[in-house]
Design an enzyme around this catalytic site. Structure first.
Site, PDB file in Angstrom:
ATOM      1  N   THR A   7     146.839  41.865  29.870  1.00 20.42           N
ATOM      2  CA  THR A   7     146.884  40.655  29.217  1.00 20.42           C
ATOM      3  C   THR A   7     148.031  39.944  29.936  1.00 20.42           C
ATOM      4  O   THR A   7     148.747  40.428  30.763  1.00 20.42           O
ATOM      5  CB  THR A   7     147.191  40.972  27.869  1.00 20.42           C
ATOM      6  OG1 THR A   7     146.174  41.519  26.996  1.00 20.42           O
ATOM      7  CG2 THR A   7     147.642  39.728  27.082  1.00 20.42           C
ATOM      8  N   SER A  39     146.408  43.209  19.669  1.00 19.42           N
ATOM      9  CA  SER A  39     147.875  43.900  19.636  1.00 19.42           C
ATOM     10  C   SER A  39     148.627  42.886  20.066  1.00 19.42           C
ATOM     11  O   SER A  39     149.956  43.331  20.246  1.00 19.42           O
ATOM     12  CB  SER A  39     147.794  45.047  20.165  1.00 19.42           C
ATOM     13  OG  SER A  39     147.016  46.260  19.574  1.00 19.42           O
ATOM     14  N   GLY A  76     147.678  45.886  26.019  1.00 19.69           N
ATOM     15  CA  GLY A  76     146.875  46.315  25.002  1.00 19.69           C
ATOM     16  C   GLY A  76     147.523  47.032  24.107  1.00 19.69           C
ATOM     17  O   GLY A  76     148.516  46.470  23.201  1.00 19.69           O
TER      18      GLY A  76
END
Length: 560
Positions: A370, A442, A463
């Site tokens: 991410t 998350s 994550g």
């Protein structure tokens, strides 16, 4: 070697804690911090030309889709948390959605067994992308510049190319075999199947065309017409679920933020379908009841308190959190001070086994690829943004003719209650697959106020580890009085209830601390790397911005 171990070797700087200065970057008029130095510079240029923080954040978002393909994206989704100088705040949810043709048992065989490959690989793993819609929504409602002004730098980068520095090349080459499985990806991320050389001029003509269509037609340039047809064609050819109707009906959602308070600092964070805000505030509420002194950093006492707290928080995450448009999430109960006080009484000097901790209210795992970016302008508008395509480079499939990678976010649903996803997180009915539902995340984009003024903008990829990374950076600043660069550089630990173990970074647990934790009954897991935080501190007295990019990657803080 595991997927995550490869990621560490390919992507991160060895001995990261010593790899960068402990002094943050200083700015007097604004600050942009992202995982891409080029994207940060673009965002700062937008601020210099008179754009606000939202304009800059949107420009950074489009630029990351070009310069940071492992996580920056058009084919994924994310969240914005925005604070305005009049004291108001909001969030924008542009998380991906389950296609309308999916259902609760879509990844189970006839005997009810979970087929993980279907949720993690190929076009069957892709949710409906939300990033273009979210960026455009933010710009149209809260920006001041035109779409042409904020997207053109990304178009120019894609069309003319930019040189890939060695860490980006190593990252791409680490997935050479996977990219070679798909002709559309092979064409962009390899040279006739071979690995890319250092300083390779990375040109993405198809991506430039897609961005041009967005510039020309806005949402319709992605969710209808040529680009939409290319997405559906790729999906259909590979037995995926995305249809033209899915794309036409996608809409971002503006949601009321979650609010908390820790030792006098106000917390503003993301509500469901992110689990990050609830988990962060619940953790801080519990820790507020436990004595934490500046001298305790790195001690077994502090780490034990942190780990015990995280076990309770992640247990609650597994049961209660999901897309509240589909499932009731007891937000206020989970972030209440009273509930946290009850949990804190169970935190003792001895470890409690995860098997003895059940989701509370009585007295799933997700990708690490991410990216986060933080922006603040001279007028006091702050944006905390986290975006993702789930696994590194998503499902590794470029949409033929459109030039961008698709996500594999469907794995963030709980395909089967109690069955861990690719990163070990457990989930339950709250996060089951339903048509049009957003999968649990998350991601924890967060803004912190001091004396009711913007103080810290923070977030991270990672994550299931995002929550623990953001939590520890905040604690490092508030409790341990570190500057933002020190707080981000400092080595971190992670626990997520299951598996019952403490994962840790190099230099985070010295020998006697390791032994003391074992004596307390804690289980020691793997040495790894945790997150890549991007943060800003604003000193309201001196009117100075301090920006810090995580040395675990190769981003940059740019202020002026």
């Amino acid at each position: 070697m595991s997927m995550f171990s490869k990621f560490i070797v390919l992507y991160l700087i060895p001995a990261f804690i010593f790899a960068s200065s402990f002094e943050p970057v200083r700015g007097k008029n604004g600050m942009v911090v992202s995982a891409s130095s080029i994207a940060s510079e673009i965002g700062c240029e937008i601020l210099k030309k008179g754009g606000n923080a939202v304009d800059a954040a949107v420009a950074v978002g489009f630029a990351l889709a070009v310069t940071y393909p492992s996580a920056g994206n058009l084919g994924g989704g994310g969240f914005f948390v925005i604070y305005f100088p009049d004291g108001k705040s909001t969030t924008i949810d542009f998380r991906e959605k389950a296609p309308l043709s999916t259902h609760k048992d879509v990844y189970l065989d006839k005997d009810g067994n979970y087929i993980k490959e279907l949720s993690q690989q190929g076009m069957t793993s892709s949710g409906v992308p939300g990033s273009p819609a979210g960026l455009l929504y933010a710009l149209n409602k809260y920006g001041t510049l035109s779409l042409a002004e904020v997207i053109q730098p990304a178009i120019d980068l894609a069309k003319n190319g930019f040189k890939l520095e060695y860490r980006a090349v190593n990252s791409i080459n680490g997935y050479n075999k996977r990219f070679n499985n798909y002709p559309s990806s092979k064409k962009i991320f390899t040279i006739n199947g071979e690995k890319l050389p250092e300083d390779y001029l990375f040109v993405q003509k198809d991506l430039a065309k897609t961005l041009e269509l967005i510039k020309k037609d806005g949402n319709n340039g992605f969710y209808k017409g040529e680009t939409a047809n290319l997405i559906v064609e790729q999906s259909t050819k590979m037995n995926g679920y995305i249809t033209l109707k899915d794309l036409e009906e996608y809409q971002p959602v503006e949601r009321i933020p979650l609010f908390g308070n820790y030792k006098g600092y106000d917390i503003i964070s993301m509500p469901p379908p992110s689990s990050g805000g609830i988990a962060l505030i619940e953790s801080l509420n519990i820790l507020e009841n436990l004595e934490i002194n500046k001298k305790d950093w790195g001690s077994s006492e502090y780490i034990n308190k942190l780990v015990q707290t995280l076990k309770y928080v992640y247990a609650d995450r597994s049961k209660y959190l999901g897309d509240e448009d589909f499932y009731y999430v007891p937000k206020e109960e989970l972030i209440s001070k009273k509930y946290a006080e009850t949990i804190s009484k169970n935190v003792t000097n001895k470890a409690i086994s995860s098997k003895d901790i059940l989701p509370g209210m009585h007295g799933d795992f997700e990708s690490k690829e991410t990216t986060h970016y933080s922006v603040m302008d001279k007028n006091g508008i702050a944006v905390s943004a986290t975006v993702t395509i789930n696994s590194s480079y998503g499902n590794k499939i470029v949409v033929e003719g459109a030039g961008f990678l698709m996500n594999n976010e469907m794995d963030d649903f709980s395909a089967k209650p109690g069955e861990p996803n690719q990163f070990g997180l457990l989930g339950n009915e709250a996060n089951s697959i339903q048509p049009g539902k957003r999968m649990l995340s998350s991601m924890t984009p967060t803004i912190i106020l001091k004396d009711k003024k913007p103080y810290m903008i923070i977030g991270s990829p990672g994550g299931s580890t995002i929550i623990t990374v953001v939590l520890q950076v905040i604690l490092n600043v508030i409790d341990f009085k570190m500057n933002i660069q020190e707080a981000i550089n400092a080595p971190r630990i992670h626990h997520q209830w299951y598996p019952d173990r403490i994962d840790y970074e190099k230099y985070s647990l010295v020998a006697d601390v390791l032994e003391a934790l074992k004596d307390k009954g804690q289980i020691i897991g793997e040495e790894t790397s945790l997150g890549r935080a991007e943060g800003i501190i604003f000193d309201s007295e001196s009117k100075v911005f301090w920006g810090a990019s995580d040395p675990r990657a190769y981003g940059k803080a740019v202020g002026y």
